[in-house]
Design a protein around this motif. Structure first.
Motif, PDB file in Angstrom:
ATOM      1  N   ASN A  68      11.038  -8.735   0.845  1.00 53.01           N
ATOM      2  CA  ASN A  68      11.200  -7.591   1.741  1.00 53.01           C
ATOM      3  C   ASN A  68      12.686  -7.488   2.070  1.00 53.01           C
ATOM      4  OD1 ASN A  68      11.255  -5.859   3.965  1.00 53.01           O
ATOM      5  ND2 ASN A  68       9.208  -6.449   4.599  1.00 53.01           N
ATOM      6  N   VAL A  69      13.347  -6.405   1.656  1.00 49.83           N
ATOM      7  CA  VAL A  69      14.794  -6.281   1.846  1.00 49.83           C
ATOM      8  C   VAL A  69      15.203  -5.302   2.952  1.00 49.83           C
ATOM      9  CG1 VAL A  69      15.373  -7.040  -0.483  1.00 49.83           C
ATOM     10  CG2 VAL A  69      15.023  -4.608  -0.038  1.00 49.83           C
ATOM     11  N   LEU A  70      14.295  -4.432   3.376  1.00 49.27           N
ATOM     12  CA  LEU A  70      14.657  -3.487   4.425  1.00 49.27           C
ATOM     13  C   LEU A  70      13.396  -3.037   5.159  1.00 49.27           C
ATOM     14  CD1 LEU A  70      16.932  -1.831   5.727  1.00 49.27           C
ATOM     15  CD2 LEU A  70      16.517  -0.058   4.030  1.00 49.27           C
ATOM     16  N   ASN A  71      13.395  -3.267   6.474  1.00 51.54           N
ATOM     17  CA  ASN A  71      12.279  -2.891   7.338  1.00 51.54           C
ATOM     18  C   ASN A  71      12.641  -1.679   8.187  1.00 51.54           C
ATOM     19  OD1 ASN A  71      10.406  -5.077   6.762  1.00 51.54           O
ATOM     20  ND2 ASN A  71      11.892  -6.388   7.763  1.00 51.54           N
ATOM     21  N   GLY A  72      11.671  -1.204   8.949  1.00 53.03           N
ATOM     22  CA  GLY A  72      11.936  -0.169   9.940  1.00 53.03           C
ATOM     23  C   GLY A  72      12.144   1.213   9.370  1.00 53.03           C
ATOM     24  N   MET A  73      11.680   1.434   8.146  1.00 55.00           N
ATOM     25  CA  MET A  73      11.784   2.754   7.538  1.00 55.00           C
ATOM     26  C   MET A  73      10.671   3.649   8.100  1.00 55.00           C
ATOM     27  SD  MET A  73      14.305   2.193   5.413  1.00 55.00           S
ATOM     28  CE  MET A  73      14.273   3.564   4.308  1.00 55.00           C
ATOM     29  N   SER A  74      10.698   4.913   7.759  1.00 50.30           N
ATOM     30  CA  SER A  74       9.642   5.848   8.140  1.00 50.30           C
ATOM     31  C   SER A  74       9.172   6.570   6.887  1.00 50.30           C
ATOM     32  CB  SER A  74      10.153   6.842   9.169  1.00 50.30           C
ATOM     33  OG  SER A  74       9.147   7.789   9.479  1.00 50.30           O
ATOM     34  N   ASN A  75       8.022   6.158   6.356  1.00 47.39           N
ATOM     35  CA  ASN A  75       7.471   6.727   5.116  1.00 47.39           C
ATOM     36  C   ASN A  75       8.536   6.779   4.023  1.00 47.39           C
ATOM     37  OD1 ASN A  75       5.158   7.068   6.615  1.00 47.39           O
ATOM     38  ND2 ASN A  75       5.533   9.207   7.024  1.00 47.39           N
ATOM     39  N   PRO A  76       9.074   5.619   3.610  1.00 49.47           N
ATOM     40  CA  PRO A  76      10.190   5.604   2.653  1.00 49.47           C
ATOM     41  C   PRO A  76       9.805   6.080   1.267  1.00 49.47           C
ATOM     42  CG  PRO A  76       9.343   3.396   2.975  1.00 49.47           C
ATOM     43  CD  PRO A  76       8.608   4.286   3.953  1.00 49.47           C
ATOM     44  N   ALA A  77      10.655   6.895   0.684  1.00 51.71           N
ATOM     45  CA  ALA A  77      10.473   7.382  -0.688  1.00 51.71           C
ATOM     46  C   ALA A  77      11.664   6.976  -1.515  1.00 51.71           C
ATOM     47  CB  ALA A  77      10.303   8.888  -0.706  1.00 51.71           C
TER      48      ALA A  77
ATOM     49  N   GLY B 275       0.816  -1.206   0.000  1.00 53.40           N
ATOM     50  CA  GLY B 275       0.000   0.000   0.000  1.00 53.40           C
ATOM     51  C   GLY B 275       0.844   1.248   0.000  1.00 53.40           C
ATOM     52  N   TYR B 276       0.370   2.242  -0.736  1.00 53.53           N
ATOM     53  CA  TYR B 276       0.980   3.569  -0.750  1.00 53.53           C
ATOM     54  C   TYR B 276       2.464   3.487  -1.141  1.00 53.53           C
ATOM     55  CZ  TYR B 276      -3.463   4.161   1.398  1.00 53.53           C
ATOM     56  OH  TYR B 276      -4.803   4.098   1.630  1.00 53.53           O
ATOM     57  N   CYS B 277       2.688   3.012  -2.352  1.00 57.47           N
ATOM     58  CA  CYS B 277       4.047   2.874  -2.885  1.00 57.47           C
ATOM     59  C   CYS B 277       4.552   4.244  -3.320  1.00 57.47           C
ATOM     60  CB  CYS B 277       4.049   1.893  -4.048  1.00 57.47           C
ATOM     61  SG  CYS B 277       3.623   0.214  -3.530  1.00 57.47           S
TER      62      CYS B 277
ATOM     63  N   SER C 233       9.497   1.178  -2.551  1.00 59.36           N
ATOM     64  CA  SER C 233       9.227   1.507  -1.149  1.00 59.36           C
ATOM     65  C   SER C 233       7.721   1.611  -0.938  1.00 59.36           C
ATOM     66  CB  SER C 233       9.911   2.816  -0.756  1.00 59.36           C
ATOM     67  OG  SER C 233       9.395   3.899  -1.501  1.00 59.36           O
ATOM     68  N   ALA C 234       7.279   1.151   0.219  1.00 59.10           N
ATOM     69  CA  ALA C 234       5.847   1.174   0.554  1.00 59.10           C
ATOM     70  C   ALA C 234       5.651   1.735   1.953  1.00 59.10           C
ATOM     71  CB  ALA C 234       5.256  -0.229   0.461  1.00 59.10           C
ATOM     72  N   TRP C 235       4.729   2.676   2.054  1.00 60.04           N
ATOM     73  CA  TRP C 235       4.418   3.261   3.356  1.00 60.04           C
ATOM     74  C   TRP C 235       3.575   2.313   4.205  1.00 60.04           C
ATOM     75  CZ3 TRP C 235       3.475   9.183   3.790  1.00 60.04           C
ATOM     76  CH2 TRP C 235       4.505   9.874   3.163  1.00 60.04           C
ATOM     77  N   SER C 236       2.846   1.389   3.588  1.00 57.85           N
ATOM     78  CA  SER C 236       1.933   0.511   4.338  1.00 57.85           C
ATOM     79  C   SER C 236       2.673  -0.327   5.369  1.00 57.85           C
ATOM     80  CB  SER C 236       1.155  -0.401   3.382  1.00 57.85           C
ATOM     81  OG  SER C 236       2.050  -1.194   2.613  1.00 57.85           O
ATOM     82  N   ASN C 237       3.889  -0.742   5.075  1.00 60.42           N
ATOM     83  CA  ASN C 237       4.667  -1.495   6.060  1.00 60.42           C
ATOM     84  C   ASN C 237       6.050  -0.886   6.287  1.00 60.42           C
ATOM     85  OD1 ASN C 237       5.890  -2.186   3.660  1.00 60.42           O
ATOM     86  ND2 ASN C 237       5.670  -4.404   3.915  1.00 60.42           N
ATOM     87  N   ASN C 238       6.235   0.354   5.810  1.00 61.97           N
ATOM     88  CA  ASN C 238       7.492   1.079   6.022  1.00 61.97           C
ATOM     89  C   ASN C 238       8.713   0.223   5.663  1.00 61.97           C
ATOM     90  OD1 ASN C 238       6.641   3.696   6.844  1.00 61.97           O
ATOM     91  ND2 ASN C 238       5.955   2.786   8.764  1.00 61.97           N
ATOM     92  N   ALA C 239       8.649  -0.356   4.451  1.00 60.76           N
ATOM     93  CA  ALA C 239       9.707  -1.261   4.028  1.00 60.76           C
ATOM     94  C   ALA C 239      10.031  -1.056   2.546  1.00 60.76           C
ATOM     95  CB  ALA C 239       9.293  -2.703   4.280  1.00 60.76           C
ATOM     96  N   ILE C 240      11.157  -1.649   2.142  1.00 55.99           N
ATOM     97  CA  ILE C 240      11.574  -1.656   0.738  1.00 55.99           C
ATOM     98  C   ILE C 240      11.511  -3.102   0.256  1.00 55.99           C
ATOM     99  CG2 ILE C 240      13.447  -1.157  -0.868  1.00 55.99           C
ATOM    100  CD1 ILE C 240      13.878   1.338   0.636  1.00 55.99           C
ATOM    101  N   HIS C 241      10.946  -3.276  -0.933  1.00 61.23           N
ATOM    102  CA  HIS C 241      10.702  -4.601  -1.490  1.00 61.23           C
ATOM    103  C   HIS C 241      11.422  -4.746  -2.818  1.00 61.23           C
ATOM    104  CE1 HIS C 241       7.456  -4.956   1.489  1.00 61.23           C
ATOM    105  NE2 HIS C 241       7.309  -3.665   1.235  1.00 61.23           N
ATOM    106  N   LYS C 242      11.991  -5.939  -3.043  1.00 64.59           N
ATOM    107  CA  LYS C 242      12.694  -6.231  -4.288  1.00 64.59           C
ATOM    108  C   LYS C 242      11.807  -7.098  -5.183  1.00 64.59           C
ATOM    109  CE  LYS C 242      16.873  -8.432  -6.088  1.00 64.59           C
ATOM    110  NZ  LYS C 242      18.096  -9.164  -5.712  1.00 64.59           N
TER     111      LYS C 242
END
Length: 193
Positions: free
Chosen positions: A184-193, A148-150, A164-173
């Motif tokens: 899912n390659v990176l968690n714990g982001m804050s509204n990643p762009a 959600g909210y890529c 990057s997706a705001w729905s789970n604050n993560a980056i996906h490959k």
């Protein structure tokens, strides 16, 4: 940054202000040659990377210019609020609406030089990823997602994509052909762009 500045980081990780008083945002940034292009409200702006001098300030009449990418001399800008994609040509200094009435809220946009297409992210739940045919600007969904909210999209040297997706604050490959499920390659982001 949100206070109208473009920041730069040197090779040692030191952050400094490259340009102040850019205006709204700025949002998407794209380096083309010796210029950095920036989305700022309804406008597309550019600055010389060496001097910081403003080289372009054109009103696209966008509602919210946001994502940006380029192919050669063409700059493509997503209009988040008006569901449009603009095309600006550096040589002619002209722009047009490249895609009107995009079916979702377009956010991140990326030119895939391997497949000669634009990839556009959606700002919604279960956000699909679209591809735009460069020959006729037609679009289609290339991948349905549960994200959600890529926001941001990039490609690595292998042709795989990162979203990057705001729905789970993560980056996906995603694989280069968007087959299978993303990793899912990176968690714990804050509204990643």
């Amino acid at each position: 940054s949100s206070n109208g500045q473009i920041l730069e980081m040197d090779c040692q990780g030191n952050l400094s202000v490259f340009k102040s008083n850019v205006g709204s945002g700025p949002h998407g940034l794209e380096v083309v040659g010796n210029q950095i292009f920036a989305c700022s409200g309804s406008r597309l702006k550019a600055y010389d990377l060496t001097t910081g001098e403003e080289t372009l300030n054109i009103n696209l009449n966008a509602s919210f210019a946001n994502g940006i990418t380029h192919k050669g001399d063409n700059i493509f800008v997503s209009d988040f609020s008006a569901s449009k994609i603009f095309r600006y040509n550096i040589q002619s200094n002209q722009f047009n609406v490249y895609v009107n009435n995009f079916p979702t809220t377009p956010n991140g946009i990326f030119y895939d030089n391997i497949q000669d297409r634009l990839l556009v992210l959606s700002w919604q739940n279960n956000a699909p990823i679209y591809e735009i045919n460069m020959a006729d600007s037609s679009y289609s969904i290339i991948k349905e997602t549960s994200l959600g909210y890529c926001d941001g999209i990039a490609m690595d040297n292998n042709g795989d994509f990162y979203v990057s997706a705001w729905s789970n604050n993560a980056i996906h490959k995603f694989s280069s052909d968007f087959s299978g499920n993303p990793t899912n390659v990176l968690n714990g982001m804050s509204n990643p762009a």
